[in-house]
Motif scaffolding. Structure first.
Motif, PDB file in Angstrom:
ATOM      1  N   LYS A 119      63.362  22.684-136.889  1.00 60.76           N
ATOM      2  CA  LYS A 119      62.334  23.626-136.067  1.00 60.76           C
ATOM      3  C   LYS A 119      61.352  22.262-135.126  1.00 60.76           C
ATOM      4  CE  LYS A 119      58.835  27.001-137.139  1.00 60.76           C
ATOM      5  NZ  LYS A 119      58.160  27.808-138.016  1.00 60.76           N
ATOM      6  N   ARG A 120      60.618  22.916-134.362  1.00 56.59           N
ATOM      7  CA  ARG A 120      59.674  22.188-133.586  1.00 56.59           C
ATOM      8  C   ARG A 120      58.194  22.577-134.148  1.00 56.59           C
ATOM      9  NH1 ARG A 120      59.863  19.527-128.013  1.00 56.59           N
ATOM     10  NH2 ARG A 120      57.361  19.716-127.345  1.00 56.59           N
ATOM     11  N   TYR A 121      57.171  21.622-134.318  1.00 56.99           N
ATOM     12  CA  TYR A 121      56.164  21.890-134.627  1.00 56.99           C
ATOM     13  C   TYR A 121      55.205  21.206-133.948  1.00 56.99           C
ATOM     14  CZ  TYR A 121      57.771  23.299-139.274  1.00 56.99           C
ATOM     15  OH  TYR A 121      58.605  23.915-140.189  1.00 56.99           O
ATOM     16  N   SER A 122      54.170  22.017-133.345  1.00 56.15           N
ATOM     17  CA  SER A 122      53.290  21.609-132.210  1.00 56.15           C
ATOM     18  C   SER A 122      51.844  21.916-132.792  1.00 56.15           C
ATOM     19  CB  SER A 122      53.708  22.137-130.666  1.00 56.15           C
ATOM     20  OG  SER A 122      52.606  21.266-130.082  1.00 56.15           O
ATOM     21  N   PHE A 123      50.710  21.105-132.390  1.00 58.36           N
ATOM     22  CA  PHE A 123      49.499  21.562-132.486  1.00 58.36           C
ATOM     23  C   PHE A 123      48.433  20.803-131.507  1.00 58.36           C
ATOM     24  CE2 PHE A 123      45.218  22.128-134.859  1.00 58.36           C
ATOM     25  CZ  PHE A 123      45.253  23.641-134.849  1.00 58.36           C
ATOM     26  N   ALA A 141      41.323  13.194-134.498  1.00 65.37           N
ATOM     27  CA  ALA A 141      42.141  14.186-133.846  1.00 65.37           C
ATOM     28  C   ALA A 141      43.477  14.216-134.582  1.00 65.37           C
ATOM     29  CB  ALA A 141      42.077  13.918-132.265  1.00 65.37           C
ATOM     30  N   LEU A 142      43.964  13.136-134.781  1.00 66.92           N
ATOM     31  CA  LEU A 142      45.313  13.075-135.540  1.00 66.92           C
ATOM     32  C   LEU A 142      45.395  13.602-136.877  1.00 66.92           C
ATOM     33  CD1 LEU A 142      46.385   9.300-134.472  1.00 66.92           C
ATOM     34  CD2 LEU A 142      47.406  11.421-133.768  1.00 66.92           C
ATOM     35  N   ALA A 143      44.138  13.209-137.514  1.00 63.02           N
ATOM     36  CA  ALA A 143      44.003  13.908-138.846  1.00 63.02           C
ATOM     37  C   ALA A 143      44.024  15.226-138.765  1.00 63.02           C
ATOM     38  CB  ALA A 143      42.594  13.477-139.746  1.00 63.02           C
ATOM     39  N   GLU A 144      43.241  15.993-137.857  1.00 63.07           N
ATOM     40  CA  GLU A 144      43.172  17.345-137.614  1.00 63.07           C
ATOM     41  C   GLU A 144      44.801  18.069-137.352  1.00 63.07           C
ATOM     42  OE1 GLU A 144      40.994  20.576-135.114  1.00 63.07           O
ATOM     43  OE2 GLU A 144      40.145  18.556-135.294  1.00 63.07           O
ATOM     44  N   ILE A 145      45.156  17.404-136.449  1.00 63.63           N
ATOM     45  CA  ILE A 145      46.667  17.731-136.062  1.00 63.63           C
ATOM     46  C   ILE A 145      47.653  17.547-136.932  1.00 63.63           C
ATOM     47  CG2 ILE A 145      48.526  17.133-134.467  1.00 63.63           C
ATOM     48  CD1 ILE A 145      46.500  16.538-132.289  1.00 63.63           C
ATOM     49  N   PHE A 146      48.036  16.439-137.743  1.00 65.77           N
ATOM     50  CA  PHE A 146      48.714  16.301-138.499  1.00 65.77           C
ATOM     51  C   PHE A 146      48.195  16.993-139.987  1.00 65.77           C
ATOM     52  CE2 PHE A 146      49.795  11.685-136.957  1.00 65.77           C
ATOM     53  CZ  PHE A 146      50.363  12.347-135.974  1.00 65.77           C
ATOM     54  N   GLU A 147      47.103  17.437-140.256  1.00 65.42           N
ATOM     55  CA  GLU A 147      46.809  18.304-141.553  1.00 65.42           C
ATOM     56  C   GLU A 147      47.497  19.560-141.125  1.00 65.42           C
ATOM     57  OE1 GLU A 147      43.126  20.394-143.500  1.00 65.42           O
ATOM     58  OE2 GLU A 147      43.066  18.742-142.101  1.00 65.42           O
ATOM     59  N   ARG A 148      47.550  20.194-139.983  1.00 65.64           N
ATOM     60  CA  ARG A 148      47.928  21.546-139.652  1.00 65.64           C
ATOM     61  C   ARG A 148      49.543  21.471-139.394  1.00 65.64           C
ATOM     62  NH1 ARG A 148      46.445  26.224-136.852  1.00 65.64           N
ATOM     63  NH2 ARG A 148      48.117  27.415-136.957  1.00 65.64           N
ATOM     64  N   ILE A 149      50.008  20.312-138.800  1.00 63.93           N
ATOM     65  CA  ILE A 149      51.466  20.368-138.803  1.00 63.93           C
ATOM     66  C   ILE A 149      52.178  20.150-140.109  1.00 63.93           C
ATOM     67  CG2 ILE A 149      53.531  18.909-137.943  1.00 63.93           C
ATOM     68  CD1 ILE A 149      51.943  18.563-135.447  1.00 63.93           C
ATOM     69  N   THR A 150      51.588  19.264-140.883  1.00 64.24           N
ATOM     70  CA  THR A 150      52.207  18.992-142.263  1.00 64.24           C
ATOM     71  C   THR A 150      52.129  20.077-143.221  1.00 64.24           C
ATOM     72  OG1 THR A 150      50.022  17.783-142.988  1.00 64.24           O
ATOM     73  CG2 THR A 150      51.939  16.503-142.347  1.00 64.24           C
ATOM     74  N   GLN A 151      51.078  20.786-143.081  1.00 64.80           N
ATOM     75  CA  GLN A 151      50.613  22.280-143.710  1.00 64.80           C
ATOM     76  C   GLN A 151      51.960  23.281-143.588  1.00 64.80           C
ATOM     77  OE1 GLN A 151      48.643  22.616-146.582  1.00 64.80           O
ATOM     78  NE2 GLN A 151      50.082  24.078-147.037  1.00 64.80           N
ATOM     79  N   ASP A 152      52.117  23.498-142.156  1.00 69.34           N
ATOM     80  CA  ASP A 152      53.257  24.371-141.467  1.00 69.34           C
ATOM     81  C   ASP A 152      54.762  24.058-142.131  1.00 69.34           C
ATOM     82  OD1 ASP A 152      51.284  25.721-140.413  1.00 69.34           O
ATOM     83  OD2 ASP A 152      51.623  24.975-138.319  1.00 69.34           O
ATOM     84  N   ILE A 153      54.712  22.649-142.215  1.00 68.08           N
ATOM     85  CA  ILE A 153      56.215  22.218-142.578  1.00 68.08           C
ATOM     86  C   ILE A 153      56.310  22.305-144.270  1.00 68.08           C
ATOM     87  CG2 ILE A 153      57.559  20.141-143.019  1.00 68.08           C
ATOM     88  CD1 ILE A 153      56.068  18.919-140.417  1.00 68.08           C
ATOM     89  N   PHE A 154      55.389  22.116-144.805  1.00 64.55           N
ATOM     90  CA  PHE A 154      55.143  22.622-146.371  1.00 64.55           C
ATOM     91  C   PHE A 154      55.540  24.033-146.596  1.00 64.55           C
ATOM     92  CE2 PHE A 154      53.216  23.480-150.215  1.00 64.55           C
ATOM     93  CZ  PHE A 154      53.536  22.723-151.017  1.00 64.55           C
ATOM     94  N   ASN A 155      54.657  24.851-145.766  1.00 61.19           N
ATOM     95  CA  ASN A 155      54.936  26.283-146.158  1.00 61.19           C
ATOM     96  C   ASN A 155      56.291  26.596-145.675  1.00 61.19           C
ATOM     97  OD1 ASN A 155      52.021  26.488-146.778  1.00 61.19           O
ATOM     98  ND2 ASN A 155      51.263  27.042-144.785  1.00 61.19           N
ATOM     99  N   ASP A 156      56.877  26.134-144.542  1.00 58.03           N
ATOM    100  CA  ASP A 156      58.107  26.617-144.671  1.00 58.03           C
ATOM    101  C   ASP A 156      59.222  26.260-145.253  1.00 58.03           C
ATOM    102  OD1 ASP A 156      56.917  27.970-141.926  1.00 58.03           O
ATOM    103  OD2 ASP A 156      57.712  26.430-140.508  1.00 58.03           O
ATOM    104  N   SER A 157      59.007  25.027-145.855  1.00 55.80           N
ATOM    105  CA  SER A 157      60.244  24.542-146.710  1.00 55.80           C
ATOM    106  C   SER A 157      59.841  24.929-148.123  1.00 55.80           C
ATOM    107  CB  SER A 157      60.220  23.035-146.458  1.00 55.80           C
ATOM    108  OG  SER A 157      58.829  22.176-146.922  1.00 55.80           O
ATOM    109  N   LEU A 158      58.662  25.147-148.653  1.00 57.33           N
ATOM    110  CA  LEU A 158      58.496  25.365-150.135  1.00 57.33           C
ATOM    111  C   LEU A 158      57.818  26.711-150.234  1.00 57.33           C
ATOM    112  CD1 LEU A 158      57.530  21.740-151.205  1.00 57.33           C
ATOM    113  CD2 LEU A 158      59.932  23.103-151.762  1.00 57.33           C
ATOM    114  N   ALA A 159      57.048  27.190-149.566  1.00 58.65           N
ATOM    115  CA  ALA A 159      56.478  28.439-149.630  1.00 58.65           C
ATOM    116  C   ALA A 159      57.426  29.684-149.528  1.00 58.65           C
ATOM    117  CB  ALA A 159      55.267  28.722-148.891  1.00 58.65           C
ATOM    118  N   ASP A 160      57.518  30.640-150.316  1.00 57.94           N
ATOM    119  CA  ASP A 160      58.354  31.733-150.424  1.00 57.94           C
ATOM    120  C   ASP A 160      57.633  32.980-150.482  1.00 57.94           C
ATOM    121  OD1 ASP A 160      61.159  31.890-150.021  1.00 57.94           O
ATOM    122  OD2 ASP A 160      61.536  31.941-151.980  1.00 57.94           O
ATOM    123  N   TRP A 161      56.723  33.223-148.984  1.00 60.98           N
ATOM    124  CA  TRP A 161      56.062  34.348-149.079  1.00 60.98           C
ATOM    125  C   TRP A 161      56.817  35.325-148.512  1.00 60.98           C
ATOM    126  CZ3 TRP A 161      50.472  32.089-147.585  1.00 60.98           C
ATOM    127  CH2 TRP A 161      50.368  30.806-148.188  1.00 60.98           C
TER     128      TRP A 161
END
Length: 161
Positions: A119-123, A141-161
């Protein structure tokens, strides 16, 4: 007693909303190469560490250098700054930094590959034109962008919502 029974089964469920297959103990984050047309030195290292840190902090998994039960890999494919709004003098009033990252996730504990994905993630972040994306401004700016992208990756890979 009823709550305890709900937590026992083929998957481990935590109160944080993640689900980790039984027997999954480790994860591996391969180095994310920077393949963006405009290369900002060091962001690949910053992103790789940000993803490792987030998974370690939000799960009970252990980081492994290789042979991980869960494998994250990919590359930074876009990094660009573009004007977003202009003043009456046709000068940028606001600039946007956008970063896009391709991620490949493999869950070696699910044999049929049904949990794997690419998957492609962008922010992006917007800043006034008077604030340049250099030094501390870039770091924020990098901290803000990477926080969002890494959380999205984490949710997609480990959150079963």
């Amino acid at each position: 007693m009823g709550c305890l029974l709900l937590m026992v089964g083929c998957k481990f469920y935590s109160l944080s909303g993640i689900s980790i297959p039984a027997g999954t103990e480790t994860f591996q984050v391969n180095y994310f190469q920077n393949n963006a047309p405009l290369v900002e030195p060091g962001i690949e290292r910053t992103f790789t560490f940000a993803l490792q840190d987030l998974i370690q902090n939000q799960s009970s998994l252990t980081l492994a250098p290789n042979g991980g039960d869960l494998i994250y890999e990919g590359e930074i494919v876009d990094y660009y700054i573009a004007p977003q709004t202009a003043t009456s003098d046709n000068v940028a009033a606001q600039n946007r930094l956008t970063i896009a990252i391709n991620v490949r996730f493999v869950n070696t504990k699910v044999e049929d590959g049904s949990k794997d994905f690419t998957k492609r993630y962008s922010f992006f972040v917007d800043r006034p034109a008077s604030e340049q994306f250099v030094g501390g401004g870039l770091d924020d700016a990098l901290a803000e962008i990477f926080e969002r992208i890494t959380q999205d990756i984490f949710n997609d890979s480990l959150a079963d919502w």
